[in-house]
Scaffold this motif. Structure first.
Motif, PDB file in Angstrom:
ATOM      1  N   ALA A  39       0.832  -1.208   0.000  1.00 57.45           N
ATOM      2  CA  ALA A  39       0.000   0.000   0.000  1.00 57.45           C
ATOM      3  C   ALA A  39       0.866   1.257   0.000  1.00 57.45           C
ATOM      4  N   ALA A  40       1.926   1.256   0.803  1.00 57.45           N
ATOM      5  CA  ALA A  40       2.824   2.411   0.848  1.00 57.45           C
ATOM      6  C   ALA A  40       3.512   2.615  -0.496  1.00 57.45           C
ATOM      7  N   TYR A  41       3.896   1.529  -1.142  1.00 56.65           N
ATOM      8  CA  TYR A  41       4.498   1.594  -2.477  1.00 56.65           C
ATOM      9  C   TYR A  41       3.520   2.240  -3.462  1.00 56.65           C
ATOM     10  N   GLY A  42       2.284   1.796  -3.441  1.00 59.45           N
ATOM     11  CA  GLY A  42       1.273   2.348  -4.349  1.00 59.45           C
ATOM     12  C   GLY A  42       1.042   3.835  -4.116  1.00 59.45           C
ATOM     13  N   ARG A  43       0.977   4.234  -2.843  1.00 57.18           N
ATOM     14  CA  ARG A  43       0.785   5.657  -2.533  1.00 57.18           C
ATOM     15  C   ARG A  43       1.972   6.484  -3.002  1.00 57.18           C
ATOM     16  N   LEU A  44       3.182   5.979  -2.768  1.00 56.94           N
ATOM     17  CA  LEU A  44       4.373   6.721  -3.169  1.00 56.94           C
ATOM     18  C   LEU A  44       4.458   6.833  -4.691  1.00 56.94           C
ATOM     19  N   GLN A  46       2.017   6.733  -6.826  1.00 51.54           N
ATOM     20  CA  GLN A  46       0.962   7.646  -7.270  1.00 51.54           C
ATOM     21  C   GLN A  46       1.362   9.094  -6.983  1.00 51.54           C
ATOM     22  N   SER A  47       1.939   9.346  -5.828  1.00 52.15           N
ATOM     23  CA  SER A  47       2.380  10.692  -5.478  1.00 52.15           C
ATOM     24  C   SER A  47       3.488  11.173  -6.411  1.00 52.15           C
ATOM     25  N   SER A  80       9.904  13.104  -0.481  1.00 47.54           N
ATOM     26  CA  SER A  80       9.016  11.950  -0.284  1.00 47.54           C
ATOM     27  C   SER A  80       9.807  10.662  -0.510  1.00 47.54           C
ATOM     28  N   TYR A  84       8.810   2.400   3.093  1.00 36.97           N
ATOM     29  CA  TYR A  84       8.384   1.012   3.262  1.00 36.97           C
ATOM     30  C   TYR A  84       9.588   0.088   3.133  1.00 36.97           C
TER      31      TYR A  84
END
Length: 94
Positions: A39-44, A46-47, A80, A84
Motif C-alpha cells: 500500500a505504501a508503495y502504491g501511494r508513493l 501515485q504521489s 518523499s 516502506y
C-alpha cells in the motif's frame, strides 16, 4: 556500417536532465510482501506520478524551464523518500 535513415535528434542537456529526473522519480524499489508495504508503495508511486505531471505542466503551461522543472522534481522526490520495506530476493515466506 551505413548511416541511419533517420538522423538522431539532438536533445538539449536541460531536457535530458528533466528526462533523467522523471526516470529517477518514478524508479522506486518494489515493496516487501506485506499489504502495508504494498500500500505504501502504491501511494508513493501515485504521489511521484502526480509530481511528474505537475512538473511537466509547469514546463508546458507556465513557461518553467526544463532545468527548473528537473530541479523541482528532484526536490519533491527527496521530500518523499521510500518509507516502506523494499523487496529482497529470497525474503518471502518460508
Amino acid at each position: 556500417m551505413s548511416a541511419p535513415l533517420v538522423p538522431e535528434p539532438e536533445i538539449a542537456p536541460d531536457v535530458l536532465a528533466l528526462l533523467a529526473a522523471v526516470r529517477e522519480a518514478l524508479t522506486i524499489p518494489l515493496p516487501a510482501l506485506t499489504s502495508r508495504d504494498e500500500a505504501a508503495y502504491g501511494r508513493l508511486l501515485q504521489s511521484r506520478a502526480a509530481d511528474v505531471r505537475a512538473a511537466l505542466d509547469g514546463l508546458l503551461r507556465m513557461g518553467v524551464t526544463p532545468a527548473n522543472a528537473a530541479q523541482v522534481l528532484r526536490d519533491w522526490a527527496a521530500d518523499s523518500p521510500v518509507t516502506y520495506a523494499p523487496w529482497e530476493p529470497g525474503g518471502g515466506p518460508t
